[in-house]
Design a protein around this motif. Structure first.
Motif, PDB file in Angstrom:
ATOM      1  N   THR A  42      63.468  93.627  64.743  1.00 51.34           N
ATOM      2  CA  THR A  42      64.738  93.002  64.721  1.00 51.34           C
ATOM      3  C   THR A  42      64.790  91.731  65.668  1.00 51.34           C
ATOM      4  OG1 THR A  42      66.034  95.085  64.112  1.00 51.34           O
ATOM      5  CG2 THR A  42      67.084  93.222  65.296  1.00 51.34           C
ATOM      6  N   THR A  43      63.984  91.684  66.681  1.00 55.09           N
ATOM      7  CA  THR A  43      63.685  90.865  67.502  1.00 55.09           C
ATOM      8  C   THR A  43      63.170  89.575  66.951  1.00 55.09           C
ATOM      9  OG1 THR A  43      63.837  92.171  69.622  1.00 55.09           O
ATOM     10  CG2 THR A  43      63.179  89.986  69.952  1.00 55.09           C
ATOM     11  N   TYR A  44      62.218  89.777  65.957  1.00 62.03           N
ATOM     12  CA  TYR A  44      61.383  88.935  65.329  1.00 62.03           C
ATOM     13  C   TYR A  44      62.338  88.144  64.478  1.00 62.03           C
ATOM     14  CZ  TYR A  44      57.663  87.062  62.425  1.00 62.03           C
ATOM     15  OH  TYR A  44      57.081  86.074  61.730  1.00 62.03           O
ATOM     16  N   PHE A  45      63.081  89.058  63.598  1.00 63.05           N
ATOM     17  CA  PHE A  45      64.140  88.208  62.960  1.00 63.05           C
ATOM     18  C   PHE A  45      65.034  87.337  63.495  1.00 63.05           C
ATOM     19  CE2 PHE A  45      64.699  90.859  58.577  1.00 63.05           C
ATOM     20  CZ  PHE A  45      63.368  90.827  58.289  1.00 63.05           C
ATOM     21  N   ASN A  46      65.312  87.802  64.837  1.00 58.27           N
ATOM     22  CA  ASN A  46      66.450  86.984  65.553  1.00 58.27           C
ATOM     23  C   ASN A  46      65.580  85.798  66.102  1.00 58.27           C
ATOM     24  OD1 ASN A  46      68.673  88.844  65.295  1.00 58.27           O
ATOM     25  ND2 ASN A  46      68.173  89.886  66.957  1.00 58.27           N
ATOM     26  N   CYS A  47      64.498  85.873  66.246  1.00 64.76           N
ATOM     27  CA  CYS A  47      63.590  84.433  66.759  1.00 64.76           C
ATOM     28  C   CYS A  47      63.586  83.762  65.391  1.00 64.76           C
ATOM     29  CB  CYS A  47      62.562  84.947  67.347  1.00 64.76           C
ATOM     30  SG  CYS A  47      62.773  85.615  69.184  1.00 64.76           S
ATOM     31  N   VAL A  48      63.276  84.364  64.327  1.00 67.06           N
ATOM     32  CA  VAL A  48      62.961  83.331  63.245  1.00 67.06           C
ATOM     33  C   VAL A  48      64.174  82.944  62.628  1.00 67.06           C
ATOM     34  CG1 VAL A  48      62.624  83.512  60.726  1.00 67.06           C
ATOM     35  CG2 VAL A  48      61.058  84.687  62.418  1.00 67.06           C
ATOM     36  N   THR A  49      65.354  83.263  62.798  1.00 66.14           N
ATOM     37  CA  THR A  49      66.527  82.613  62.368  1.00 66.14           C
ATOM     38  C   THR A  49      67.549  82.080  63.355  1.00 66.14           C
ATOM     39  OG1 THR A  49      67.799  84.953  62.564  1.00 66.14           O
ATOM     40  CG2 THR A  49      66.801  84.565  60.460  1.00 66.14           C
ATOM     41  N   GLY A  50      66.809  81.939  64.592  1.00 63.52           N
ATOM     42  CA  GLY A  50      67.645  81.158  65.596  1.00 63.52           C
ATOM     43  C   GLY A  50      68.671  81.818  66.478  1.00 63.52           C
ATOM     44  N   MET A  51      68.834  83.231  65.897  1.00 61.78           N
ATOM     45  CA  MET A  51      69.806  84.030  66.995  1.00 61.78           C
ATOM     46  C   MET A  51      69.699  83.942  68.286  1.00 61.78           C
ATOM     47  SD  MET A  51      71.921  84.318  64.178  1.00 61.78           S
ATOM     48  CE  MET A  51      73.431  85.243  65.088  1.00 61.78           C
ATOM     49  N   ILE A  52      68.321  84.253  68.413  1.00 63.47           N
ATOM     50  CA  ILE A  52      67.803  84.245  70.110  1.00 63.47           C
ATOM     51  C   ILE A  52      66.528  83.323  70.051  1.00 63.47           C
ATOM     52  CG2 ILE A  52      68.587  86.472  70.635  1.00 63.47           C
ATOM     53  CD1 ILE A  52      65.974  87.516  70.397  1.00 63.47           C
ATOM     54  N   LYS A  53      66.606  82.570  71.231  1.00 64.91           N
ATOM     55  CA  LYS A  53      65.244  81.639  71.585  1.00 64.91           C
ATOM     56  C   LYS A  53      64.017  82.498  72.039  1.00 64.91           C
ATOM     57  CE  LYS A  53      68.015  77.762  71.300  1.00 64.91           C
ATOM     58  NZ  LYS A  53      68.569  78.105  69.960  1.00 64.91           N
ATOM     59  N   PRO A  54      62.952  82.115  71.319  1.00 65.07           N
ATOM     60  CA  PRO A  54      61.696  82.812  71.924  1.00 65.07           C
ATOM     61  C   PRO A  54      61.324  81.984  73.111  1.00 65.07           C
ATOM     62  CG  PRO A  54      61.352  81.384  70.041  1.00 65.07           C
ATOM     63  CD  PRO A  54      62.768  81.369  70.109  1.00 65.07           C
ATOM     64  N   ASP A  55      60.596  82.731  73.884  1.00 64.27           N
ATOM     65  CA  ASP A  55      60.106  82.237  75.140  1.00 64.27           C
ATOM     66  C   ASP A  55      59.209  81.554  75.013  1.00 64.27           C
ATOM     67  OD1 ASP A  55      61.723  84.030  76.547  1.00 64.27           O
ATOM     68  OD2 ASP A  55      60.427  85.733  76.724  1.00 64.27           O
ATOM     69  N   SER A  56      58.260  81.709  73.994  1.00 63.09           N
ATOM     70  CA  SER A  56      57.276  80.508  73.509  1.00 63.09           C
ATOM     71  C   SER A  56      56.857  81.039  72.186  1.00 63.09           C
ATOM     72  CB  SER A  56      56.137  80.744  74.626  1.00 63.09           C
ATOM     73  OG  SER A  56      55.657  82.205  74.451  1.00 63.09           O
ATOM     74  N   GLY A  57      56.085  79.955  71.579  1.00 60.83           N
ATOM     75  CA  GLY A  57      55.683  80.404  70.070  1.00 60.83           C
ATOM     76  C   GLY A  57      56.244  79.361  69.261  1.00 60.83           C
ATOM     77  N   ARG A  58      55.856  79.333  68.062  1.00 61.34           N
ATOM     78  CA  ARG A  58      56.448  78.533  66.949  1.00 61.34           C
ATOM     79  C   ARG A  58      57.052  79.283  65.662  1.00 61.34           C
ATOM     80  NH1 ARG A  58      52.175  75.167  67.381  1.00 61.34           N
ATOM     81  NH2 ARG A  58      51.796  75.682  65.092  1.00 61.34           N
ATOM     82  N   VAL A  59      58.033  78.733  65.268  1.00 61.88           N
ATOM     83  CA  VAL A  59      58.230  79.196  63.723  1.00 61.88           C
ATOM     84  C   VAL A  59      58.367  78.106  63.084  1.00 61.88           C
ATOM     85  CG1 VAL A  59      60.271  80.131  62.444  1.00 61.88           C
ATOM     86  CG2 VAL A  59      59.996  80.626  64.951  1.00 61.88           C
ATOM     87  N   THR A  60      57.484  78.162  61.776  1.00 56.49           N
ATOM     88  CA  THR A  60      57.589  77.263  60.807  1.00 56.49           C
ATOM     89  C   THR A  60      57.991  77.887  59.397  1.00 56.49           C
ATOM     90  OG1 THR A  60      55.281  77.392  60.331  1.00 56.49           O
ATOM     91  CG2 THR A  60      55.954  75.745  61.951  1.00 56.49           C
ATOM     92  N   TYR A  61      58.666  77.052  58.720  1.00 56.98           N
ATOM     93  CA  TYR A  61      59.117  77.205  57.190  1.00 56.98           C
ATOM     94  C   TYR A  61      58.537  76.108  56.401  1.00 56.98           C
ATOM     95  CZ  TYR A  61      61.853  78.833  53.409  1.00 56.98           C
ATOM     96  OH  TYR A  61      62.106  79.147  52.069  1.00 56.98           O
ATOM     97  N   LYS A  62      57.811  76.125  55.454  1.00 53.32           N
ATOM     98  CA  LYS A  62      57.549  75.296  54.669  1.00 53.32           C
ATOM     99  C   LYS A  62      57.082  74.000  55.301  1.00 53.32           C
ATOM    100  CE  LYS A  62      60.824  76.175  50.864  1.00 53.32           C
ATOM    101  NZ  LYS A  62      61.753  75.119  50.001  1.00 53.32           N
ATOM    102  N   ASP A  63      56.306  74.151  56.296  1.00 62.69           N
ATOM    103  CA  ASP A  63      55.735  73.128  57.143  1.00 62.69           C
ATOM    104  C   ASP A  63      56.739  72.498  58.060  1.00 62.69           C
ATOM    105  OD1 ASP A  63      53.020  73.630  56.551  1.00 62.69           O
ATOM    106  OD2 ASP A  63      53.405  72.345  54.381  1.00 62.69           O
ATOM    107  N   ARG A  64      57.863  73.014  58.214  1.00 59.36           N
ATOM    108  CA  ARG A  64      59.098  72.326  59.113  1.00 59.36           C
ATOM    109  C   ARG A  64      58.855  73.321  60.350  1.00 59.36           C
ATOM    110  NH1 ARG A  64      64.534  71.684  56.556  1.00 59.36           N
ATOM    111  NH2 ARG A  64      65.109  71.483  58.443  1.00 59.36           N
ATOM    112  N   ASP A  65      59.183  72.662  61.589  1.00 59.73           N
ATOM    113  CA  ASP A  65      59.107  73.338  62.552  1.00 59.73           C
ATOM    114  C   ASP A  65      60.619  73.846  62.881  1.00 59.73           C
ATOM    115  OD1 ASP A  65      58.880  74.381  65.200  1.00 59.73           O
ATOM    116  OD2 ASP A  65      58.141  72.880  66.080  1.00 59.73           O
ATOM    117  N   LEU A  66      60.970  75.014  62.899  1.00 61.56           N
ATOM    118  CA  LEU A  66      62.200  75.391  62.896  1.00 61.56           C
ATOM    119  C   LEU A  66      62.551  75.999  64.349  1.00 61.56           C
ATOM    120  CD1 LEU A  66      63.140  77.450  59.499  1.00 61.56           C
ATOM    121  CD2 LEU A  66      63.609  74.947  60.225  1.00 61.56           C
ATOM    122  N   THR A  67      61.409  76.057  65.409  1.00 62.29           N
ATOM    123  CA  THR A  67      61.719  76.773  66.478  1.00 62.29           C
ATOM    124  C   THR A  67      62.667  76.297  67.361  1.00 62.29           C
ATOM    125  OG1 THR A  67      59.333  76.519  66.498  1.00 62.29           O
ATOM    126  CG2 THR A  67      60.027  77.536  68.523  1.00 62.29           C
ATOM    127  N   GLY A  68      63.653  77.075  67.721  1.00 64.33           N
ATOM    128  CA  GLY A  68      64.775  76.627  68.609  1.00 64.33           C
ATOM    129  C   GLY A  68      65.973  75.855  67.763  1.00 64.33           C
TER     130      GLY A  68
END
Ligand SMILES: Nc1ncnc2c1ncn2[C@@H]1O[C@H](COP(=O)(O)OP(=O)(O)O)[C@@H](O)[C@H]1O
Ligand SMILES: [Mg+2]
Lengths: 238, 341
Positions: A42-68
């Motif tokens: 669930t934490t993973y989903f929350n980080c991916v969808t922006g509901m919580i901010k990850p401490d570090s690392g990156r989320v990308t979707y179709k080569d777009r950076d969605l982190t944060g």
């Protein structure tokens, strides 16, 4: 490449929920994310969808950076999600619940014919069109889960994240949800599903990622995962 | 209830309310009662303005009294210090307060629930301090005298302002109705129901809250400014009072925050009661106690408000009527079946 994360980390106080999760989901497929309770799904989903901010690392979707990025931006990038404990708008009708997912257009009425037709067709497809005028709070658990799904689909996401879609639903409904996921996938939607019901996971997934203590420990098609020793170890504590 | 007859019922109720508001000045026996009418309408505008935030987004602000105070002082100061014509000053004041609402909202709308309530109270206290201590500009606790816009007798003055407030009320209600039926409004209501869920569905919740807060502040400032032009004398203690904000919350909750006319109905109920108590008992701490008790009673027993409670009752009566009709139909059906055999 579709949805992917690189070295995602998130700790709550002393608890490490995500411990460098690097995952690459298969576009156009039904992906499953499984793992014991508390393994960080669930934490993973929350980080991916922006509901919580990850401490570090990156989320990308179709080569777009969605982190944060803000959750509504991520939603509009084409990622839809349901919540583990189903969430609807309790004092709004089922129809309004679904209409709330259309991209907003200022002071235009939300009751335009084309939107209502589209919303009704989702309610119909999920078998709850007869409840269109009922408030969500008056609906049963199963009906609310279907309603939440209808709302997410109304936004036309290309990728749908479902957090325990089968949680607390009866076997008949379970079947329907499974069939529906396969149909929606055949129409071109990518799925990532967190689920504990192994029969469902094994029967509908193309690709399975197994989490343990906040990071993937195995991945592959159901036939491989079923017999993977590390998976058995994580689940059964062997 | 079929849709058509429901619409007729609602239409009739609105027409009656509008008629009652319009004929009141002709029926008022003396200027004092008429001035109470002005106050009640002022409350109705304020409660409706409050409801842009409270009703749509569910954020309970106790600070709207201060926004009205800002509108009042801005109008007064623009007339006195800048020499603007009264109603130009009113318009500029509303725009200024709306502009100020942007940073205020950006700070306050970051927190939810009880924290937001506390931030809104802090706003009132800070403004009270500023306006009291900056006496050279605001007149401090000696007050600020605002010249009257028209050269009229006292009853005429009240009458004119009564209708000005009625017009402002009509505009505020219309604006609320427009938002209520819009996509923007649906987004706001989804924030009230579950803010995170709304965000996850793609609604830019922060921007939505901020926009509606600014609209709310603008209307509140208009009401405050019109009050300043009517009353002609401002004192920080009354303009920046948490009590005013509490009255507005009580009115809106009593009448029903999800209802277009809820705050108006609540304002008429509470406003009339307040005026009545003032006449009977004078200005006593009783106001405070009564407000507190009423607020508690409403929140405990009628959280959806008085109007919605009546609506529910009507619906229940309607349902019993319908079920008796259904029984008749069932009996008829049985007869038909018998006849068919
Ligand atoms: N908001 C939170 N605050 C503190 N700890 C949390 C929070 N969310 C999750 N955790 C902790 O992080 C770990 C992972 O939780 P979660 O992501 O919900 O796992 P899963 O969904 O796989 O069951 C658990 O130990 C959980 O207690
Ligand atoms: Mg979970």
């Amino acid at each position: 490449m579709s949805l992917a994360t690189h070295e995602l980390r998130k700790a709550f106080g002393g608890v490490t929920a995500l411990d460098g999760a690097t995952v690459d989901f298969h576009p156009g497929k039904v992906n499953a994310l499984i793992g014991p309770n508390g393994s960080g799904k669930t934490t993973y989903f929350n980080c991916v969808t922006g509901m919580i901010k990850p401490d570090s690392g990156r989320v990308t979707y179709k080569d777009r950076d969605l982190t944060g990025k803000a959750p509504h931006r991520i939603a509009r990038a084409g990622l839809g999600r349901t919540f583990q404990l189903c969430r609807t708008f309790p004092r709004m009708t089922a129809l309004e619940n679904v209409l709330a997912a259309v991209p907003h257009g200022g002071l235009r009425s939300f009751r335009t014919r084309s939107d209502i037709e589209r919303a009704m067709s989702w309610l119909t497809r999920l078998g709850i069109e007869h409840l269109a005028r009922s408030e969500a709070r008056d609906m049963s658990w199963g009906q609310q889960k279907l309603l939440e799904l209808a709302g997410v689909l109304m936004a036309e996401p290309e990728t749908v994240l479902l957090d325990e879609p089968a949680g607390g639903v009866n076997p008949a409904l379970l079947d329907r949800i499974g069939t529906l996921i396969r149909e929606l996938n055949a129409e071109g939607r990518t799925f990532v599903i967190v689920e504990h019901n192994m029969d469902l996971v094994m029967s509908i997934s193309d690709h399975i990622v197994v989490f343990d203590r906040g990071r993937p420990i195995a991945e592959g098609p159901p036939s491989v995962i079923r017999s993977d020793e590390r998976v058995l170890g994580a689940y059964l504590g062997v | 209830m079929p849709n058509a007859s429901k619409r007729i019922l609602v239409g009739t109720a609105i027409a009656l309310l509008a008629a009652a508001i319009l004929v009141f000045p002709s029926l008022a026996p003396n200027p004092y009662i008429l001035s109470s009418g002005v106050l009640v309408l002022n409350y109705a505008v304020l409660a409706t303005s409050w409801n842009f935030v409270g009703g749509f987004t569910g954020y309970i602000s106790l600070g709207h009294g201060a926004l009205a105070g800002l509108g009042g002082y801005a109008t007064g100061l623009l007339v006195v210090k800048a020499g603007l014509p009264s109603f130009a000053a009113l318009a500029v004041a509303a725009l200024l307060v709306a502009a100020l609402a942007v940073p205020l909202g950006m700070a306050a709308l970051r927190v939810r629930g009880a924290s937001f309530v506390i931030v809104s109270i802090a706003l009132v206290l800070i403004l009270l301090l500023v306006f009291q201590s900056w006496a050279s500009f605001t007149g401090g606790s000696r007050g600020l005298v605002v010249p009257r816009p028209f050269d009229l007798s006292r009853p005429e003055h009240h009458r004119v302002f009564y209708y000005l407030f009625a017009v402002l009320l009509a505009i505020a209600v219309l604006a609320w109705w427009l938002i209520d039926r819009s996509r923007f409004g649906l987004g706001l209501k989804s924030i009230r129901e579950d803010e995170d869920k709304a965000e996850a569905l793609g609604t830019p919740t922060f921007a939505y809250k901020l926009i509606v807060f600014v609209v709310s502040a603008g209307f509140t400032a208009l009401a405050g400014g019109l009050y300043a032009l009517w009353f002609g004398d401002l004192d920080p203690v009354f303009q920046f009072s948490i009590l005013t904000g509490s009255y507005l919350v009580l009115m809106a909750l009593l009448g029903g925050v999800r209802n277009l006319f809820g705050p108006v109905a609540g304002a008429i109920l509470v406003g009339t009661a307040l005026e009545y108590f003032k006449v009977e008992y004078g200005d006593t701490p009783l106001h405070l106690v009564a407000t507190g008790v009423l607020l508690a009673l409403v929140v405990l027993f009628m959280p959806d408000g008085v109007l919605p409670a009546i609506g529910d009752l009507l619906k229940r009566l309607d349902r019993t009527k319908k079920s008796s009709i259904r029984e008749v139909t069932a009996a008829e059906l049985a007869e038909q079946r018998k006849a068919a055999v």
